[in-house]
Design a protein around this motif. Structure first.
Motif, PDB file in Angstrom:
ATOM      1  N   ASN A 271       0.847  -1.171   0.115  1.00  0.00           N
ATOM      2  CA  ASN A 271       0.030  -0.055  -0.205  1.00  0.00           C
ATOM      3  C   ASN A 271       0.855   1.189  -0.149  1.00  0.00           C
ATOM      4  O   ASN A 271       1.130   1.907   0.961  1.00  0.00           O
ATOM      5  CB  ASN A 271      -0.900  -0.082   1.098  1.00  0.00           C
TER       6      ASN A 271
ATOM      7  N   ALA B 294       2.438   4.926  -2.612  1.00  0.00           N
ATOM      8  CA  ALA B 294       2.336   5.656  -3.582  1.00  0.00           C
ATOM      9  C   ALA B 294       3.351   6.244  -3.761  1.00  0.00           C
ATOM     10  O   ALA B 294       4.222   6.472  -2.761  1.00  0.00           O
ATOM     11  CB  ALA B 294       1.036   6.596  -3.249  1.00  0.00           C
ATOM     12  N   TRP B 295       3.897   6.809  -5.016  1.00  0.00           N
ATOM     13  CA  TRP B 295       4.880   7.479  -5.407  1.00  0.00           C
ATOM     14  C   TRP B 295       4.616   8.935  -5.951  1.00  0.00           C
ATOM     15  O   TRP B 295       3.478   8.856  -6.739  1.00  0.00           O
ATOM     16  CB  TRP B 295       5.894   6.830  -6.275  1.00  0.00           C
ATOM     17  N   TYR B 296       5.278   9.993  -5.689  1.00  0.00           N
ATOM     18  CA  TYR B 296       5.116  11.232  -6.141  1.00  0.00           C
ATOM     19  C   TYR B 296       6.259  11.919  -6.910  1.00  0.00           C
ATOM     20  O   TYR B 296       7.323  11.724  -6.062  1.00  0.00           O
ATOM     21  CB  TYR B 296       4.614  12.092  -5.072  1.00  0.00           C
TER      22      TYR B 296
ATOM     23  N   LEU C 144       0.812  12.832  -8.459  1.00  0.00           N
ATOM     24  CA  LEU C 144       0.730  11.451  -8.194  1.00  0.00           C
ATOM     25  C   LEU C 144       1.357  10.449  -9.524  1.00  0.00           C
ATOM     26  O   LEU C 144       1.047  10.969 -10.676  1.00  0.00           O
ATOM     27  CB  LEU C 144      -0.497  11.136  -7.932  1.00  0.00           C
TER      28      LEU C 144
ATOM     29  N   TYR D 187       0.386   4.346  -7.646  1.00  0.00           N
ATOM     30  CA  TYR D 187      -0.475   3.692  -6.573  1.00  0.00           C
ATOM     31  C   TYR D 187      -0.814   2.400  -6.531  1.00  0.00           C
ATOM     32  O   TYR D 187      -0.639   1.882  -7.696  1.00  0.00           O
ATOM     33  CB  TYR D 187      -1.557   4.901  -6.346  1.00  0.00           C
TER      34      TYR D 187
ATOM     35  N   ARG E 108       0.206   2.983 -12.805  1.00  0.00           N
ATOM     36  CA  ARG E 108       0.635   4.434 -13.248  1.00  0.00           C
ATOM     37  C   ARG E 108      -0.376   5.376 -13.068  1.00  0.00           C
ATOM     38  O   ARG E 108      -1.805   4.938 -13.837  1.00  0.00           O
ATOM     39  CB  ARG E 108       1.400   4.323 -14.427  1.00  0.00           C
ATOM     40  N   ALA E 109      -0.430   6.496 -12.799  1.00  0.00           N
ATOM     41  CA  ALA E 109      -1.349   7.580 -12.719  1.00  0.00           C
ATOM     42  C   ALA E 109      -1.685   7.911 -14.085  1.00  0.00           C
ATOM     43  O   ALA E 109      -0.864   7.673 -14.819  1.00  0.00           O
ATOM     44  CB  ALA E 109      -1.236   8.727 -11.628  1.00  0.00           C
TER      45      ALA E 109
ATOM     46  N   CYS F 227       7.893   8.939  -1.699  1.00  0.00           N
ATOM     47  CA  CYS F 227       7.123   7.740  -1.331  1.00  0.00           C
ATOM     48  C   CYS F 227       5.928   7.845   0.045  1.00  0.00           C
ATOM     49  O   CYS F 227       6.530   8.788   0.756  1.00  0.00           O
ATOM     50  CB  CYS F 227       7.817   6.406  -1.077  1.00  0.00           C
TER      51      CYS F 227
ATOM     52  N   TYR G 190       0.000   4.039   2.641  1.00  0.00           N
ATOM     53  CA  TYR G 190      -1.301   4.230   3.210  1.00  0.00           C
ATOM     54  C   TYR G 190      -1.915   2.835   3.828  1.00  0.00           C
ATOM     55  O   TYR G 190      -3.126   2.623   4.083  1.00  0.00           O
ATOM     56  CB  TYR G 190      -2.178   4.739   2.187  1.00  0.00           C
TER      57      TYR G 190
ATOM     58  N   TRP H 208      -4.350   7.222  -1.640  1.00  0.00           N
ATOM     59  CA  TRP H 208      -3.231   8.131  -2.212  1.00  0.00           C
ATOM     60  C   TRP H 208      -4.010   9.457  -2.692  1.00  0.00           C
ATOM     61  O   TRP H 208      -5.194   9.522  -2.830  1.00  0.00           O
ATOM     62  CB  TRP H 208      -2.696   7.500  -3.756  1.00  0.00           C
TER      63      TRP H 208
ATOM     64  N   ASP I   6      -4.586  12.094  -5.086  1.00  0.00           N
ATOM     65  CA  ASP I   6      -4.647  12.045  -6.458  1.00  0.00           C
ATOM     66  C   ASP I   6      -4.708  13.470  -7.284  1.00  0.00           C
ATOM     67  O   ASP I   6      -4.142  13.595  -8.223  1.00  0.00           O
ATOM     68  CB  ASP I   6      -5.568  11.372  -7.159  1.00  0.00           C
TER      69      ASP I   6
END
Lengths: 108, 118
Positions: free
Chosen positions: A32, A34-36, A46, A49, A54-55, A88, A91, B104, B106
């Motif tokens: 769980n 996410a990478w930003y 973002l 996730y 990939r977003a 990173c 969540y 996340w 978004d």
């Protein structure tokens, strides 16, 4: 609270080369994560996730992997627009959301 | 696409209260998302402050819980942050963000720099 640790703090890479960024959690987070990406003067964006999804609009040169407590963001062939700071965020044990300290990818 | 825009004073006095508002457009604040605040001191990393659901349910960072209140105004499609007992350590860029129910962030606002100084 889950503590997230990123390494290295700074990564010097030449354009076209591969970049590998690490993120470690203080306990298992079951993927769980996410990478930003954050560029100077901009809000974070973002990138990845869920099950390493990939977003929207994120190029496929970005990929995420890992499990348990160890995770990796790979940029397969660095482009000029990829030089930025990457964070990173877990969540799994939320709240609270917790972020790593960031890795700055700079031009070598 | 959801867009968020922060507003509020850029300078507040020590011991005072920071009050920021985030207006949501392109989507309803009554969606399944949570709505979150994140801050970033100059030259440093990201810190999650807290979140609110449209029903009014909230969660706060343990380190800030005693000083933070997040509220929602569904009629205006916006949510707000109050942070009291300010010190110089609260100087930061404050971002509002949409928090997907999966966990996340978004969509993000552009951020607003708040300086705590007399």
């Amino acid at each position: 609270e889950v503590v997230m640790t990123q390494s290295p703090a700074t990564l010097s890479v030449s354009p076209g080369e591969r970049a590998t960024l690490s993120c470690r959690a203080s306990q298992s987070i079951n993927g769980n994560l996410a990478w930003y990406q954050q560029k100077p003067g901009q809000a974070p964006r973002l990138l990845i996730y869920g099950d390493f999804t990939r977003a929207a609009g994120v190029p496929d040169r970005f990929s995420g992997s890992g499990s348990g407590t160890e995770f990796t963001l790979t940029i397969s062939s660095l482009q000029s627009e990829d030089f930025a700071v990457y964070y990173c965020q877990q969540y799994n044990n939320w709240p609270p959301l917790t972020f790593g300290g960031g890795t700055k990818v700079e031009i070598k | 696409q959801v867009q968020l825009q922060e507003s509020g004073p850029g300078l507040v006095k020590p011991s005072g209260t920071l009050s920021l508002t985030c207006v949501v457009s392109g989507g309803s604040i009554s969606s399944s998302n949570w709505w979150s605040w994140v801050r970033q001191p100059p030259g440093k990393g990201l810190e999650w402050i807290g979140e609110i659901f449209h029903s009014g349910g909230t969660h706060y960072s343990p380190s800030l819980k005693s000083r933070v209140t997040i509220s929602v105004d569904k009629s205006k499609n916006q949510f707000s942050l109050n942070l009291n007992s300010l010190t110089a350590a609260d100087t930061a860029v404050y971002y509002c963000a949409s928090l997907d129910f999966g966990g996340w962030l978004d969509y993000w606002g552009q951020g607003i720099l708040v300086t705590v100084s007399s």
